[in-house]
Scaffold this active site. Sequence first.
Site, PDB file in Angstrom:
ATOM      1  N   GLU A   1      -5.060  -8.785   1.061  1.00 37.24           N
ATOM      2  CA  GLU A   1      -5.675  -8.432   2.348  1.00 37.24           C
ATOM      3  C   GLU A   1      -7.154  -8.160   2.134  1.00 37.24           C
ATOM      4  O   GLU A   1      -7.535  -7.539   1.131  1.00 37.24           O
ATOM      5  CB  GLU A   1      -5.082  -7.141   2.960  1.00 37.24           C
TER       6      GLU A   1
ATOM      7  N   GLU B   1       0.810  -1.226   0.000  1.00 30.89           N
ATOM      8  CA  GLU B   1       0.000   0.000   0.000  1.00 30.89           C
ATOM      9  C   GLU B   1       0.839   1.269   0.000  1.00 30.89           C
ATOM     10  O   GLU B   1       0.735   2.102   0.924  1.00 30.89           O
ATOM     11  CB  GLU B   1      -0.941   0.021   1.202  1.00 30.89           C
TER      12      GLU B   1
HETATM   13  C1  BG6 Z   1      -4.013  -2.219   5.570  1.00 28.09           C
HETATM   14  C2  BG6 Z   1      -2.596  -2.375   5.995  1.00 28.09           C
HETATM   15  O1  BG6 Z   1      -4.183  -0.888   5.234  1.00 28.09           O
HETATM   16  O2  BG6 Z   1      -5.036  -2.422   6.465  1.00 28.09           O
HETATM   17  C3  BG6 Z   1      -2.406  -2.939   7.378  1.00 28.09           C
HETATM   18  O3  BG6 Z   1      -1.791  -3.041   5.065  1.00 28.09           O
HETATM   19  C4  BG6 Z   1      -3.501  -2.447   8.304  1.00 28.09           C
HETATM   20  O4  BG6 Z   1      -1.130  -2.584   7.807  1.00 28.09           O
HETATM   21  C5  BG6 Z   1      -4.833  -2.949   7.751  1.00 28.09           C
HETATM   22  O5  BG6 Z   1      -3.311  -2.825   9.626  1.00 28.09           O
HETATM   23  C6  BG6 Z   1      -6.059  -2.582   8.588  1.00 28.09           C
HETATM   24  O6  BG6 Z   1      -6.181  -1.200   8.741  1.00 28.09           O
HETATM   25  P1  BG6 Z   1      -6.116  -0.521  10.167  1.00 28.09           P
HETATM   26  O7  BG6 Z   1      -5.882   0.923   9.870  1.00 28.09           O
HETATM   27  O8  BG6 Z   1      -7.433  -0.758  10.815  1.00 28.09           O
HETATM   28  O9  BG6 Z   1      -4.982  -1.129  10.890  1.00 28.09           O
END
Ligand code: BG6
Length: 464
Positions: free
Chosen positions: A364, A165
Amino acid sequence: MKQFPEHFWWGAATSGPQSEGRFHKKHANVFDYFYDQEPEKFFNQVGPDTASNFYNSYAEDLAMMRSIGMNSVRTSIQWTRLIDDFETNTVDEAGAAFYNQVIDEILANGMIPVMNLHHFDLPVELYQKYGGWESKKVVELFAGFAETCFRLFGDRVKYWTTHNEPMVVVEGEYLYQFHYPNLVDGKKGVQVAYNLNLASAKAIERFKKLALPEAQIGIVLNLTPTYAASDKPSDQEAARIAELWNNKLFLEPAIHGHFPEELEALLAEDGVLWESTREEKQTIRENTIDFLGVNYYHPNRVQAPDIAPNSVGEWLPNRYYDEYNLPGRRVNRDRGWEIYPEAMYDIAKNIQENYRNIPWYVSENGMGVSNEERFMDDQGVIQDDYRIAFVHDHLSWLHKGIAEGSNCFGYHMWTPIDCWSWLNAYKNRYGFIANDIHTQIKTVKKSGHWFKTVAESNQLGAIK
Ligand code: BG6
């Protein structure tokens, strides 16, 4: 029953800084430093020091991941753990030993390791000395770090990704103030976006030179599909620019080897276009990815801006579009994100139709929920039926895209074990496996048991 392709990846992703803890790490990354300076900005003042203790418990943690049916796992190599001297790329022996053990253990569990090289964790020293990703010197240093990783671990790691990202680095550090150094400087942000693209291409160039047998390299992008609020030309125009900025700025160079011309023209007209050389652009052209990782959490709905884009003020890309909240949308209120599983299909078709149907996987997807103890049954198992429904619905739409020919080879959940979420620390939990951060006792949630049945059968059925 929905059947998934043979050898489909079923797994989950984490990152070094969010799971390992800082144990024995000699250097600080930008988030370590941010926490050291301003702990009050982090939820309940919980920092990255212990995280999920993966540094100490990786063997048990990986065995648990395997026990819920995972056949693949992504984590990242921390630049600040592996390297002692960022200028000369001297390797820290203890850091190298740790990643060797982790990789060996993943393989010993019969899982495929996917190693990422940058997950928001620039060494703070390189920001202080050179301005971090604003500087092309740092781009070169990153390519050197990447090569060191390929040389050390490339005999066993067959899937690499350069960044996770990268757009979030631009947004967090330079636009919307949620990553150190929390600047608001659109012009610098534009240069950083370019430099991150260049850094990825330079790392790929080093990778190709080494010609590691059967190895592939990609990038992980947060593809947040853009949906216009209406068919009105002004909303459509807002969506076009949002899509150019949020998605195509990284997708096009990574896959087609060049930046979108319309975006370059717009940035030039606004007087914020990046500095680039012909040679660099050639590097970008010649070093595209082998596969793509897509992180998807929520859609990006936009409408025409309320205020004229040429109003006086700092240049920020969102001068061209405003957020639009769809009335009646489903939302995960703990994280504030809309739940829209249909986008999985739109992503699959977009890649198939506009990005030469490149091999890709969902790197993800997931849902962060607060205070999950409220859903614990008397056996101590968190009954996270909302997470099962979430994954099920996203997989259903993904399956439809695959059935129509999109070249998707896997699905990774964020995240295997509850981990540290930057400013939100441990507020929202994403894992298939719960982590009590006070005791570091880890227990499989109902969703983890459910995932095992899906992964082991390679099929998705209706949820009971
Ligand atoms: C993604 C990232 O943006 O989402 C992770 O690659 C992150 O590092 C995940 O933890 C969830 O988002 P957040 O902001 O709730 O941690």
